[in-house]
Design a protein around this motif. Structure first.
Motif, PDB file in Angstrom:
ATOM      1  N   GLN A  67       0.317  -6.212  11.900  1.00  0.00           N
ATOM      2  CA  GLN A  67       1.812  -6.038  11.784  1.00  0.00           C
ATOM      3  C   GLN A  67       2.149  -5.630  10.455  1.00  0.00           C
ATOM      4  N   ALA A  68       2.471  -4.078  10.216  1.00  0.00           N
ATOM      5  CA  ALA A  68       2.908  -3.905   8.709  1.00  0.00           C
ATOM      6  C   ALA A  68       4.527  -3.629   8.824  1.00  0.00           C
ATOM      7  N   GLN A  69       5.089  -3.804   7.518  1.00  0.00           N
ATOM      8  CA  GLN A  69       6.355  -3.802   7.341  1.00  0.00           C
ATOM      9  C   GLN A  69       6.328  -1.974   6.966  1.00  0.00           C
ATOM     10  N   CYS A  70       6.954  -1.198   7.010  1.00  0.00           N
ATOM     11  CA  CYS A  70       7.090   0.146   7.038  1.00  0.00           C
ATOM     12  C   CYS A  70       8.058   0.835   6.234  1.00  0.00           C
ATOM     13  N   TYR A  71       8.147   1.262   4.914  1.00  0.00           N
ATOM     14  CA  TYR A  71       9.589   1.831   4.527  1.00  0.00           C
ATOM     15  C   TYR A  71       9.050   3.431   4.056  1.00  0.00           C
ATOM     16  N   ALA A  72      10.147   4.234   4.252  1.00  0.00           N
ATOM     17  CA  ALA A  72      10.280   5.312   3.792  1.00  0.00           C
ATOM     18  C   ALA A  72      11.345   5.373   2.619  1.00  0.00           C
ATOM     19  N   GLU A  73      11.037   5.884   1.284  1.00  0.00           N
ATOM     20  CA  GLU A  73      12.283   5.536   0.355  1.00  0.00           C
ATOM     21  C   GLU A  73      12.335   7.046  -0.173  1.00  0.00           C
ATOM     22  N   LEU A  74      13.660   7.469  -0.539  1.00  0.00           N
ATOM     23  CA  LEU A  74      13.942   8.665  -1.361  1.00  0.00           C
ATOM     24  C   LEU A  74      13.829   8.389  -2.662  1.00  0.00           C
ATOM     25  N   GLY A  75      12.893   9.108  -3.543  1.00  0.00           N
ATOM     26  CA  GLY A  75      12.814   8.763  -4.912  1.00  0.00           C
ATOM     27  C   GLY A  75      11.614   8.814  -5.486  1.00  0.00           C
ATOM     28  N   GLU A  76      11.441   8.770  -6.839  1.00  0.00           N
ATOM     29  CA  GLU A  76      10.301   8.953  -7.701  1.00  0.00           C
ATOM     30  C   GLU A  76       9.366   7.641  -7.122  1.00  0.00           C
ATOM     31  N   PHE A 111       0.822  -1.236  -0.121  1.00  0.00           N
ATOM     32  CA  PHE A 111       0.087   0.081   0.051  1.00  0.00           C
ATOM     33  C   PHE A 111       0.788   1.223   0.046  1.00  0.00           C
ATOM     34  N   PRO A 112       1.012   2.032  -1.234  1.00  0.00           N
ATOM     35  CA  PRO A 112       1.951   3.061  -1.463  1.00  0.00           C
ATOM     36  C   PRO A 112       0.956   4.261  -0.596  1.00  0.00           C
ATOM     37  N   ILE A 113       1.829   4.981   0.287  1.00  0.00           N
ATOM     38  CA  ILE A 113       0.605   6.103   0.848  1.00  0.00           C
ATOM     39  C   ILE A 113       1.606   7.504   0.528  1.00  0.00           C
ATOM     40  N   ASP A 114       0.602   8.456   0.367  1.00  0.00           N
ATOM     41  CA  ASP A 114       1.009   9.808   0.256  1.00  0.00           C
ATOM     42  C   ASP A 114       0.132  10.919   1.302  1.00  0.00           C
ATOM     43  N   TYR A 115      -0.573  10.109   2.224  1.00  0.00           N
ATOM     44  CA  TYR A 115      -1.420  10.963   3.057  1.00  0.00           C
ATOM     45  C   TYR A 115      -2.461  11.931   2.492  1.00  0.00           C
ATOM     46  N   SER A 116      -2.678  11.651   1.265  1.00  0.00           N
ATOM     47  CA  SER A 116      -3.896  12.538   0.621  1.00  0.00           C
ATOM     48  C   SER A 116      -5.167  11.857   1.019  1.00  0.00           C
ATOM     49  N   ASP A 117      -6.270  12.577   0.656  1.00  0.00           N
ATOM     50  CA  ASP A 117      -7.490  12.401   0.975  1.00  0.00           C
ATOM     51  C   ASP A 117      -7.767  10.897   0.122  1.00  0.00           C
ATOM     52  N   ALA A 118      -7.513  11.072  -1.130  1.00  0.00           N
ATOM     53  CA  ALA A 118      -7.500   9.643  -1.953  1.00  0.00           C
ATOM     54  C   ALA A 118      -6.917   8.558  -1.154  1.00  0.00           C
ATOM     55  N   CYS A 119      -5.931   8.582  -0.677  1.00  0.00           N
ATOM     56  CA  CYS A 119      -4.856   7.757  -0.107  1.00  0.00           C
ATOM     57  C   CYS A 119      -5.825   7.066   1.186  1.00  0.00           C
ATOM     58  N   LEU A 130       3.685  -0.865   4.046  1.00  0.00           N
ATOM     59  CA  LEU A 130       3.464   0.423   3.644  1.00  0.00           C
ATOM     60  C   LEU A 130       4.743   1.108   3.214  1.00  0.00           C
ATOM     61  N   VAL A 131       4.700   1.997   2.126  1.00  0.00           N
ATOM     62  CA  VAL A 131       5.764   2.585   1.837  1.00  0.00           C
ATOM     63  C   VAL A 131       5.519   4.062   1.207  1.00  0.00           C
ATOM     64  N   HIS A 132       6.380   4.967   1.672  1.00  0.00           N
ATOM     65  CA  HIS A 132       6.015   6.549   1.159  1.00  0.00           C
ATOM     66  C   HIS A 132       7.467   6.667   0.478  1.00  0.00           C
ATOM     67  N   ALA A 133       7.140   7.161  -0.492  1.00  0.00           N
ATOM     68  CA  ALA A 133       8.229   7.772  -1.391  1.00  0.00           C
ATOM     69  C   ALA A 133       8.237   9.339  -1.289  1.00  0.00           C
ATOM     70  N   TYR A 134       9.508   9.647  -0.657  1.00  0.00           N
ATOM     71  CA  TYR A 134       9.591  11.277  -0.601  1.00  0.00           C
ATOM     72  C   TYR A 134      10.696  11.919  -1.217  1.00  0.00           C
ATOM     73  N   GLY A 135      10.656  13.143  -1.522  1.00  0.00           N
ATOM     74  CA  GLY A 135      11.669  13.884  -2.082  1.00  0.00           C
ATOM     75  C   GLY A 135      12.108  15.094  -1.472  1.00  0.00           C
TER      76      GLY A 135
END
Length: 285
Positions: free
Chosen positions: A82-91, A9-17, A37-42
């Motif tokens: 129990q969720a695996q959580c990632y924050a990754e730099l990139g597109e 489940f990619p998350i961006d914290y938006s209403d759609a998410c 869960l993964v959030h890609a940040y820039g």
């Protein structure tokens, strides 16, 4: 393909998410699947950290902040899971692709919302990239199709098929999914007829083409022991699927991936039109 074992489940914290969280939660519990869960940040992550741009500790602190943010999201919205959580730099599309390959995810669930020009006007750049580039199943929905208040438990599943081998795979998957939920199953084949011209009048043979397609559909269903309401309809693919799914109160549409790999094909693929116009979430396999 079924049952799904690893859901991303990619998350961006938006209403759609936020809107599709009930669907994700239900899928995880229904299939007893592992959730990632993964959030890609820039560069926007810099705004959350009170350090000068020149600080050598900046990348580390940004990553730690984003990682904590994902973990907090998981605890708030998926308590007891129990969720695996990632924050990754990139597109985002590339990050999702890498995690699917690395962790062996077999389902990606994400909303779609357009932001920006060209392909983003079609679906949203991340969704477009995921649908085109990732090999595993993808569940996606527009904000309208996500249906606020829906708990993610499906009662009516529709399989959109053609005469190809992929059509059989779609039927099998939709049948297994419907049975696992105790849902009704419908199967529809949209017959694309060439437009009538001054030289050729297809109206005279249209009935024969439809009857032939109906016969092939019945034979295909029988060959894999699928019993369901079924129909062959003629017209624009996206519009016809919308109307048929809506008339059968579908809360999930299952389709094949079957997209072209050239640039124009990616933009104008029927898959993207189907997702944009669907009255319910779409699972593409």
């Amino acid at each position: 393909m079924l049952p799904f074992r690893k859901i991303l489940f990619p998350i961006d914290y938006s209403d759609a998410c936020q809107a599709i969280i009930p669907h994700v939660k239900n899928a995880v519990k229904h299939f007893n699947a592992q959730l990632t869960l993964v959030h890609a940040y820039g560069p926007e992550g810099l705004s959350f950290v009170d350090l000068p741009i020149s600080s050598p500790d900046l990348p580390k602190q940004v990553r730690e902040f984003e990682q904590l943010r994902v973990s907090d999201f998981a605890q708030e919205h998926f308590p007891g899971i129990q969720a695996q959580c990632y924050a990754e730099l990139g597109e985002a599309g590339s990050v999702i692709h890498d995690i699917v390959k690395r962790d062996g995810c077999d389902l990606v669930m994400l909303p779609t919302h357009g932001r920006g020009p060209v392909r983003r006007l079609m679906l949203g750049s991340v969704t477009t990239k995921v649908l085109h580039d990732i090999g595993c199943a993808v569940w996606t929905a527009t904000s309208t199709a996500a249906k606020a208040g829906h708990d993610g438990k499906y009662t009516s599943v529709v399989a959109a098929v053609d005469d190809s081998q992929e059509g059989l795979s779609v039927m099998k998957a939709a049948d297994a999914l419907a049975k696992s939920y105790g849902a009704k199953l419908g199967v529809v084949n949209v017959l694309g007829l060439p437009p009538m011209t001054m030289e050729i009048d297809y109206a005279s043979i249209k009935n024969d083409l439809v009857l032939s397609a109906q016969k092939r559909l019945r034979e295909s269903m029988a060959s894999i022991d699928v019993v369901a309401t079924h129909a062959v309809v003629e017209g624009n693919i996206a519009n016809s699927l919308h109307d048929w799914a809506a008339s059968h109160d579908a809360d999930l549409l299952v389709v094949g991936r079957g997209h072209a790999h050239d640039a124009l094909g990616r933009v104008w693929s029927n898959l993207y039109s189907i997702v944009r116009g669907s009255p319910c979430p779409v699972l593409s396999i």
